[in-house]
Every structure is written in structure tokens, then in C-alpha cells.
Write a protein that holds these residues in place. Structure first.
Motif, PDB file in Angstrom:
ATOM      1  N   LEU A 171       0.832  -1.212   0.000  1.00 33.47           N
ATOM      2  CA  LEU A 171       0.000   0.000   0.000  1.00 33.47           C
ATOM      3  C   LEU A 171       0.862   1.255   0.000  1.00 33.47           C
ATOM      4  N   ALA A 172       1.949   1.227   0.786  1.00 31.53           N
ATOM      5  CA  ALA A 172       2.835   2.390   0.819  1.00 31.53           C
ATOM      6  C   ALA A 172       3.441   2.663  -0.545  1.00 31.53           C
ATOM      7  N   LEU A 173       3.814   1.588  -1.264  1.00 35.23           N
ATOM      8  CA  LEU A 173       4.363   1.767  -2.616  1.00 35.23           C
ATOM      9  C   LEU A 173       3.309   2.312  -3.559  1.00 35.23           C
ATOM     10  N   ALA A 174       2.091   1.773  -3.486  1.00 38.51           N
ATOM     11  CA  ALA A 174       1.031   2.223  -4.386  1.00 38.51           C
ATOM     12  C   ALA A 174       0.633   3.669  -4.106  1.00 38.51           C
ATOM     13  N   LEU A 175       0.652   4.085  -2.839  1.00 36.84           N
ATOM     14  CA  LEU A 175       0.275   5.455  -2.505  1.00 36.84           C
ATOM     15  C   LEU A 175       1.259   6.482  -3.055  1.00 36.84           C
ATOM     16  N   GLN A 176       2.472   6.060  -3.363  1.00 40.51           N
ATOM     17  CA  GLN A 176       3.418   6.981  -3.990  1.00 40.51           C
ATOM     18  C   GLN A 176       2.951   7.381  -5.385  1.00 40.51           C
ATOM     19  N   PHE A 177       2.154   6.513  -6.022  1.00 42.86           N
ATOM     20  CA  PHE A 177       1.653   6.813  -7.360  1.00 42.86           C
ATOM     21  C   PHE A 177       0.247   7.387  -7.330  1.00 42.86           C
ATOM     22  N   ALA A 178      -0.556   6.990  -6.320  1.00 48.35           N
ATOM     23  CA  ALA A 178      -1.943   7.465  -6.252  1.00 48.35           C
ATOM     24  C   ALA A 178      -2.087   8.719  -5.421  1.00 48.35           C
ATOM     25  N   SER A 179      -1.107   9.009  -4.533  1.00 48.87           N
ATOM     26  CA  SER A 179      -1.173  10.153  -3.631  1.00 48.87           C
ATOM     27  C   SER A 179      -2.438  10.035  -2.781  1.00 48.87           C
ATOM     28  N   SER A 180      -3.270  11.073  -2.778  1.00 49.28           N
ATOM     29  CA  SER A 180      -4.483  11.046  -1.963  1.00 49.28           C
ATOM     30  C   SER A 180      -5.692  10.554  -2.743  1.00 49.28           C
ATOM     31  N   ALA A 181      -5.484  10.102  -3.985  1.00 50.95           N
ATOM     32  CA  ALA A 181      -6.595   9.636  -4.809  1.00 50.95           C
ATOM     33  C   ALA A 181      -6.972   8.201  -4.437  1.00 50.95           C
ATOM     34  N   ARG A 182      -7.956   7.675  -5.123  1.00 49.79           N
ATOM     35  CA  ARG A 182      -8.488   6.356  -4.824  1.00 49.79           C
ATOM     36  C   ARG A 182      -7.470   5.271  -5.157  1.00 49.79           C
ATOM     37  N   LEU A 183      -7.499   4.225  -4.333  1.00 49.39           N
ATOM     38  CA  LEU A 183      -6.621   3.087  -4.515  1.00 49.39           C
ATOM     39  C   LEU A 183      -7.487   1.836  -4.491  1.00 49.39           C
ATOM     40  N   LEU A 184      -7.325   0.949  -5.466  1.00 52.76           N
ATOM     41  CA  LEU A 184      -8.116  -0.272  -5.553  1.00 52.76           C
ATOM     42  C   LEU A 184      -7.297  -1.441  -5.037  1.00 52.76           C
ATOM     43  N   VAL A 185      -7.839  -2.177  -4.063  1.00 49.79           N
ATOM     44  CA  VAL A 185      -7.200  -3.375  -3.510  1.00 49.79           C
ATOM     45  C   VAL A 185      -8.064  -4.574  -3.867  1.00 49.79           C
ATOM     46  N   ILE A 186      -7.450  -5.578  -4.494  1.00 52.63           N
ATOM     47  CA  ILE A 186      -8.155  -6.806  -4.852  1.00 52.63           C
ATOM     48  C   ILE A 186      -7.560  -7.947  -4.043  1.00 52.63           C
ATOM     49  N   THR A 187      -8.393  -8.603  -3.253  1.00 56.90           N
ATOM     50  CA  THR A 187      -7.935  -9.671  -2.370  1.00 56.90           C
ATOM     51  C   THR A 187      -9.002 -10.751  -2.329  1.00 56.90           C
ATOM     52  N   ASP A 188      -8.816 -11.754  -1.435  1.00 60.10           N
ATOM     53  CA  ASP A 188      -9.789 -12.851  -1.346  1.00 60.10           C
ATOM     54  C   ASP A 188     -10.481 -12.896   0.006  1.00 60.10           C
ATOM     55  N   ARG A 189     -10.233 -11.886   0.836  1.00 58.67           N
ATOM     56  CA  ARG A 189     -10.897 -11.825   2.137  1.00 58.67           C
ATOM     57  C   ARG A 189     -11.522 -10.452   2.314  1.00 58.67           C
TER      58      ARG A 189
END
Length: 609
Positions: A171-189
Motif C-alpha cells: 500500500l505504501a508503494l502504491a500510494l506513492q503513485f496514487a497520492s491522496s486519490a483512490r486506490l483499488l485493492v483486490i484480495t480474497d478476504r
């Protein structure tokens, strides 16, 4: 519309061009005999303070048009048929092995890819995608800000098979690209309470029954008659709501060498000890396929033959008090019984581990010293402060032990067991050598009569064995660290030339290959898939490694589920770098500049002629 309206300020270049053509340099008066030597086309005005009538020519119009087109390009023109305002979709994909769970209706991975492709189809033209896979070390599958076609291609080779891990680093790595915008997480739980509000959560899992091998070890031992034998120790667990009967099959090079029939009740766990022929080579243990295929097989390399030379220099009375020698004084028989593949060293130079006072030696000896005690004694029942992170104290509890020692003694080295401010066991490191010191009175203590004493003696020996040249272990679980200490293979070579090669897994075609450098100790924890690996130095294969998936938390699919939670944030917006209108304006400006140069060069050539 304009993506950068401030770029229109560049239109100020148009009146600047006109000013350059209006104001010329003022020439000094020159008296000449006649004007017939100067033709009309020889009039060459140069920029200056003198204003002259504006002369309409091709150069003027080309320069004005070039300035106007550049201003238009700087403003970022957009239209309904030009590049639209796109989105930047940043996705974190759960790289856990449980995402591979499958049944007759398909796998969790396939459902995740299907949902992701639907999101790609809904993206406006000019959008970009960043894909991050979670794991112990998160990695970029596509991006940052990759084209949609590149992201689709990266998804085809995505194979989630990581052990249990914390997704916060991904998540920390992805937030470097998304900043404060929406982030999509795909998981199985589906656990929305575990995620921040700005994250869009999409869970595509499904509860399934699963059975798994959760522990596997292979040992080389001596039996009561002194002969060698190999045994497998396995743990099989049920993560299901129903009972199941199946066979575990042990094979070597495709040939069955052992089999065990199991009946597992719902949620049960069973432990097995199987005898296999000595020297059977690489062994694979397999269970019938179920919901998660990755945990149905383990790979066990031949056990290492690393004999350990032990020596005791404590007085016989002390050995008897500590249970090392019997009444007849049979040396180290009891200690050797705790330490497989051990022998008694004939002298100090050949010993690996010595019970006695440390001395200078050219050999590889480590020492366990009973420190010299003063006259004062004190008996402690606890509470004991134990460094649980140290492998020497693995399995040591000190429950019910009476530890007697000198309360005034201060041991050299780092304390591992203490009571109050009194160290009872310490460790000192002197280069590659270790010295353990005990503040212990064997005649008064009951430590040697508790289960902790044989555990401690065995841990002393196994820590010393682990530091011998060669690999610490050849059968590992996915996520474990492989440690190798260079030995005779690097004799005569400078450390810069210590280059090893890791090839595998062998089931993959083509087989991946990595180069690993070592200075003193080689450590590698980048195994990403279970299977067989060759560890080589140059062209010489040093050992075969078996890497297995042994993770009970990932094998338990009962908590998997599906669901979706929207994000409180908007998707990041992204503009295409250049629209076709910008490209057309830049091309037109370049053409005008070239034509202006051509016109001026022709006029200059005419004047020279």
C-alpha cells in the motif's frame, strides 16, 4: 478547451515580432557621389530605435504564424475528438498463494482478472494503469502509469504464491503513485474495517475445504545399533468441514518409496514419522489435489552430512553433576545421544564445540564456560528474563528450575538469561568464534534435572553446526532464508571472485538463473516459488535445494469471502501528454520557422550576388 490556459500568454510574442519589424537601427549619414551603385533591394533594415514603415513580406508572416502556433501548442488544446481527460487506476493485487484457490467453477485468480479487465474496459481514452503485487517484497507488475495494453499483458503472467505477509508495504508503494486519490485493492478476504476509507476494496474469494501439509522435515539419525536411518516428519492439517481419507505418497525420481494412509476429521491435525531408505536422494511428498494445489506437495533434499566434534574439559565431578557422564565416567555419551552426527574430539584443535574455559587455539572451537564463582551463593526460582529472539533459547522455558549462582558475578558478553540485574547466561562474539558463559553452581542447581537442560545442550551443538562451512539447511519453506558459508570451493580465490549461481525452480521452463555474490556469509531469501533448485559455484553444483510451501494461515480458506466497498476518494486524473492538436500546432510552427529561414537565406544570397 485548453489543458493549460496560461500557455496563451505566449501570444505576447506576436506583438513582439511586429515591434522588431517596426523599429530599425538608425544609420549615420554618408555623402556619396551618386546613388546609382545602390539598388532598391539593397535596403537592409536592422533592429534598432528608429521606427520605419512596416514592410509586408513573407518572413514577417511566417514569424507571426510561428509565434501564434507555439502559443496554441503551449496552451494544450483539447476538443471532443482529441485526447480526453483520462484516469490513473492504481491497483494493489494480493499476491498471497490463497488467491490460487480453485474448484470446478474456476479460481480466485481468474475472478480477480475478470473484474480487473472490466475496470480496464470502463476506463476513458488516455487512461493509465499501475499494478502493484503485495508480498514480503512488493513489486510492480506494470507501471508506473503504464498503458492499458501493457497492464493487460502483465496480468497474463501473474501467479500469486506468496506466504502470509503484511500488505502495508505494498500500500505504501502504491500510494506513492496514487497520492491522496483512490486506490483499488483486490484480495480474497472481505474485511472492510481493516482498510482506510480512501481505499476501494474488492474481495473475490470464496470459502473452500482444503487439506494441507503444514510441516516437513528430513533427518539422518543413528539407531540403537549404531546404524544410520532416514526419517521424514510431517504434519498434515484439515481446514475443512468434512472428514477425508487419502494417501500421502513419498517418491524419489518418480519411484514410490513410502506411503501412508490418513483419515482426517474436520479441523484435525496429525503428525507422521515415516522411515525412508538411506540415500534415497531427493524426495517429494504429495497428497491428492484439492482446492489449493500449492500446499499438496513438499520437496525434501538429502540431509546434510555435517558431523560435529565435541569435547569436554570440565572435571568429572562437574560432568556427573550436570548429567553428562554416568557413574562409570563414560565421557560424553549422554551429550552425544542428544546431538545426532556427533563424535568426541581427541584434542582441542579438532574440536568444534568445547565445554571448558576458552583458550587460544588455531582450530575452529567454540566454548561453553562455567564461570568461576565467588564465595557467595543465591538460589533463584525466577522470574527469569530470557531473550526469546535468540535461537540458543528456542524451547527453553525454565519452568520449575532452581538456578543457583553468584549474585556478585558479572559475566562478559551480552546477557541471554538474567534474573534482576544478574546475568546467568551470556554470549561473547570474538570474530567468527562464540563463547557462552554460565553463572551456575552445578551442585546446588536443579536446572540439569529439568527438560530445559538437554534442550540447551542440543541448541549449543546445533548453533555450532549451523556455523560450519556449507549450507545451514537444504530443505526450506517458502519465505525462509538460505544461508551458505563459503568453504573449500573458494580456496585460493579473492572474495571478489566468490560468485554463486542459483538455478530453479526446475519445473519452470526456461529455468530461471540468478547470480549471488558472497563476502563472508551468503544469505538469500528471494525464493518466489516452491520446487527444486541447484546451488552451484561456477559449473560445479554444490547442493540441491528443496523449497516447499508450508504456511497453515494461507492454506486455511475458510475465512475467504467476496464483497465490495467503495472509496471516499476520487480516481486520480491524468492528461495525455500530447493531443493531436498540440502535435499539429508544433508541426506547423516548425514548418513556419523552416520557411522563414529559407526566405531569409534566399534574400541574403541575392544581396551577395
Amino acid at each position: 478547451m485548453f489543458a493549460n490556459p496560461l500557455g496563451l500568454l505566449a501570444l505576447l510574442a506576436v506583438p513582439a515580432v511586429l515591434a522588431l519589424h517596426l523599429y530599425r537601427r538608425r544609420f549615420e549619414p554618408r555623402e556619396v557621389a551618386g546613388l546609382f551603385l545602390w539598388a532598391a533591394q539593397d535596403h537592409a533594415p536592422v533592429a534598432g530605435r528608429q521606427r520605419e514603415p512596416l514592410r509586408s513580406n513573407a518572413s514577417l508572416w511566417f514569424e507571426l504564424l510561428c509565434a501564434a502556433l507555439l502559443a496554441l501548442a503551449f496552451s494544450g488544446p483539447r476538443s471532443s475528438c482529441a485526447a480526453s481527460r483520462g484516469e490513473h487506476l492504481v491497483v494493489v493485487l494480493d499476491g498471497s498463494a490463497s488467491m490460487q484457490a480453485a474448484d470446478a467453477r474456476g479460481s480466485t485468480r481468474e475472478r480477480a482478472l475478470e473484474r480487473l479487465r472490466e475496470r480496464f474496459d470502463a476506463l476513458p481514452r488516455g487512461s493509465r494503469v499501475t499494478l502493484v503485487e503485495s508480498g514480503r517484497r512488493p513489486r510492480l507488475l506494470a507501471g508506473p502509469a503504464a498503458l492499458e495494453a501493457q497492464a493487460r499483458e502483465a496480468l497474463e503472467s501473474w501467479r500469486p504464491q506468496a506466504v502470509t505477509h503484511d500488505m502495508s508495504s505494498a500500500l505504501a508503494l502504491a500510494l506513492q503513485f496514487a497520492s491522496s486519490a483512490r486506490l483499488l485493492v483486490i484480495t480474497d478476504r472481505f474485511a472492510p474495517e481493516a482498510w482506510p476509507a480512501n481505499i476501494e476494496l474488492l474481495a473475490v474469494g470464496e470459502p473452500r475445504d482444503n487439506w494441507a501439509i503444514t510441516h516437513a522435515a528430513r533427518t539422518l539419525e543413528r539407531d540403537d545399533s549404531g546404524g544410520e536411518r532416514e526419517r521424514l516428519f510431517l504434519t498434515v492439517a484439515s481446514f475443512a468441514a468434512k472428514a477425508r481419507e487419502f494417501d500421502l505418497v513419498v517418491s524419489s525420481n518418480g519411484r514410490e518409496v513410502a506411503r501412508s494412509a490418513l483419515t482426517l476429521a474436520p479441523g484435525a491435525r496429525t503428525h507422521l514419522a515415516l522411515a525412508v531408505p538411506v540415500g534415497a536422494g531427493a524426495l517429494e511428498v504429495r497428497a491428492p489435489p484439492d482446492a489449493l494445489e500449492i500446499d499438496d506437495a513438499v520437496f525434501l533434499a538429502p540431509p546434510l552430512d555435517r558431523p560435529l566434534a565435541l569435547r569436554c574439559e570440565w572435571p568429572l565431578e562437574t560432568q556427573r553433576a550436570l548429567g553428562l557422564a554416568d557413574a562409570e565416567g563414560e565421557g560424553l555419551a549422554r551429550w552425544r545421544a542428544l546431538v545426532p552426527r556427533s563424535s568426541e574430539a581427541s584434542d582441542l584443535e579438532r574440536a568444534h564445540l568445547v565445554l571448558g574455559a576458552p583458550r587460544a587455539t588455531s582450530g575452529p572451537a567454540w566454548f561453553v564456560e562455567l564461570a568461576e564463582l565467588g564465595p557467595e551463593r543465591r538460589d533463584w526460582l525466577g522470574p527469569f528474563l530470557v531473550d526469546r529472539t535468540h535461537p540458543l533459547l528456542e524451547g527453553v522455558t525454565l519452568d520449575g528450575a532452581v538456578w543457583s549462582g553468584d549474585p556478585q558475578l558479572r559475566l562478559a558478553g551480552a546477557p541471554l538469561i538474567s534474573v534482576g540485574d544478574v546475568p546467568l547466561l551470556s554470549e561473547e562474539r570474538a570474530g567468527a568464534r562464540r563463547i557462552w558463559r554460565l553463572n551456575l553452581d552445578p551442585q546446588r542447581s536443579s536446572l540439569q534435572r529439568t527438560p530445559d537442560w538437554p534442550i540447551l545442550l542440543a541448541n549449543f551443538a546445533e548453533l555450532r553446526r549451523a556455523a560450519l562451512p556449507g549450507p545451514e539447511r537444504t530443505s526450506l519453506a517458502l519465505g525462509q532464508r538460505f544461508v551458505h558459508r563459503p568453504g573449500e570451493e573458494v580456496a585460493g580465490l579473492e572474495p571478489d571472485a566468490w560468485l554463486y549461481t542459483l538455478r530453479g525452480p526446475q519445473q519452470t521452463q526456461p529455468t530461471p538463473e540468478r547470480e549471488l555474490r558472497a563476502r563472508s556469509v551468503l544469505e538469500f531469501d528471494g525464493f518466489e516459488a516452491p520446487g527444486w533448485y541447484d546451488f552451484a559455484f561456477g559449473e560445479r553444483v554444490l547442493t540441491l535445494l528443496g523449497v516447499s510451501f508450508l504456511d497453515a494461515a494461507e492454506s486455511d480458506l475458510r475465512a475467504a469471502g467476496a464483497g465490495r466497498r467503495e472509496s471516499s476518494a476520487e480516481l486520480a486524473r491524468i492528461d495525455e501528454e500530447l493531443s493531436w492538436l498540440e502535435l499539429a500546432a508544433l508541426a506547423g510552427a516548425l514548418a513556419c520557422a523552416c520557411l522563414d529561414w529559407w526566405v531569409l537565406s534566399r534574400a541574403s544570397a541575392a544581396r551577395r550576388s
